[in-house]
Design a protein around this motif. Structure first.
Motif: not given
Length: 387
Positions: A369-376
């Motif tokens: 999203g936007a300028d982020r990557m979310y890693l779980r």
């Protein structure tokens, strides 16, 4: 990023500036979650929603984190019964979904799938229980929104169904019984067939690929007999062809590409091609710019031409994979079971760009999203790219 694998389940993200090479120290933030799991995060309006289970306490937990710093905005929990499942599965494998007004979450227990909804401040809105028999592989199918409806595929080994719920109330709008064979873990996607009819695609061993009217639950067309094993990867459309895979832990995996049917003419779907070499069982593929990227469980990545299935390249990368790849700025990112983020070029020529260590096991798929990557990972959530 409102559902499993983002917009319509494509795995295609519009984020900019995500680095290929990084360490955990480069993250915007890394926070410990209240529950462990394999589900993927979803995003809306500067907030990240993620689920987990605390097996010791017998609780299922939904957390809302602020995207800017990872601080918790709220969390809610409910009881969850533990049950037998596949050694690689988890009590929390279903990814939630949001329409920007509410969050819907699926909790699987031994004898039922329960869907519940909360608003974006965590207030419970409704809950609906669907009695079925969860297989010994456990749960893992994810709900989606379709307009003002919540759609759930409950293809189990007994008491299988598809259903649509009113998103505002949770009332059942329609529910159709399905054949019982092997549990399917495939998440549906939207599709417009050649007649201009819009509907939802579902993959399962029992029914093959099915095109369903989301307003009534009626099957518009179907091609059964496509799969002789379980379907785990989710529905995908690649250059107008419908992609599905099946397989097992013992192998025998294959992929089918189906030319869609025609709802108004009553024309049946037609098999375009079938691929058998190093086909993914669990991960869902990515289609982009005429290419279809197949990320195999054992780390063999294959690129074929989406229209024909012709091989472009096939190479091995490090690791074993149950999460699915995502596309961002011409690259594919996929997390291995040991928490290594493998980055390759999404192009006609294979190039491995980086392997980055998250320091904890993971079976989840990244969110963008936007300028982020979310890693779980199993017990943490990492935000990358804001710097």
């Amino acid at each position: 990023w409102t559902r499993f694998r983002g917009p319509n389940g494509t795995g295609i993200g519009l984020a900019k500036g995500i680095p290929s090479k990084f360490t955990v120290d480069d993250a915007d933030w890394r926070v410990a979650l209240k529950g462990e799991g394999h589900s993927s995060p979803v995003l809306w309006g500067g907030r990240v929603f993620v689920t987990g289970s605390n097996r010791a306490k017998g609780t299922f937990i939904v957390q809302c984190l602020r995207a800017k710093d990872g601080s918790e905005a709220w969390s809610v929990s409910r009881p969850q019964k533990s049950y037998r499942m596949h050694q690689f599965n988890h009590l929390t494998s279903s990814t939630p979904a949001t329409d920007g007004k509410q969050l819907v979450v699926l909790v699987s227990e031994p004898d039922a799938h329960t869907v519940f909804a909360v608003d974006l401040e965590g207030k419970k809105l409704w809950e609906r229980k669907f009695e079925t028999i969860i297989s010994n592989h456990g749960g893992g199918v994810s709900p989606i929104f379709y307009g003002d409806r919540v759609i759930l595929a409950g293809d189990e080994e007994s008491r299988s169904f598809l259903t649509a719920l009113d998103a505002a109330s949770g009332n059942v709008l329609w529910k159709t019984d399905r054949a019982n064979v092997k549990t399917a873990f495939s998440t549906p996607c939207r599709f417009v067939d050649p007649s201009g009819t819009e509907g939802l695609l579902f993959n399962s061993m029992a029914h093959g690929i099915t095109f369903v009217d989301p307003s009534t639950g009626k099957t518009l067309w179907e091609q059964s007999g496509l799969f002789d094993k379980r379907t785990v990867s989710s529905c995908l459309v690649a250059d107008g062809l419908l992609i599905g895979t099946c397989g097992s832990g013992q192998g025998g995996n294959y992929l089918v590409a189906l030319k869609p049917g025609h709802a108004t003419k009553g024309a049946s779907p037609i098999l375009a091609y079938k691929l058998r070499r190093s086909i993914p069982y669990v991960p869902t593929s990515v289609a982009r710019d005429g290419l279809l990227f197949l990320w195999g469980d054992a780390g063999i990545v294959t690129c074929v031409r989406a229209k024909s299935g012709d091989l472009v390249w096939q190479e091995r990368v490090e690791g074993r994979f149950f999460g699915s790849p995502v596309w961002v700025e011409g690259r594919l990112f996929c997390i291995s079971t040991t928490g290594k983020v493998v980055v390759i070029s999404a192009a006609e020529k294979f190039k491995q760009i980086a392997v980055n260590d998250l320091g904890e096991a993971s079976n989840a798929t990244p969110a963008l999203g936007a300028d982020r990557m979310y890693l779980r990972t199993l017990g943490h959530l990492v935000s990358l790219g804001g710097k």
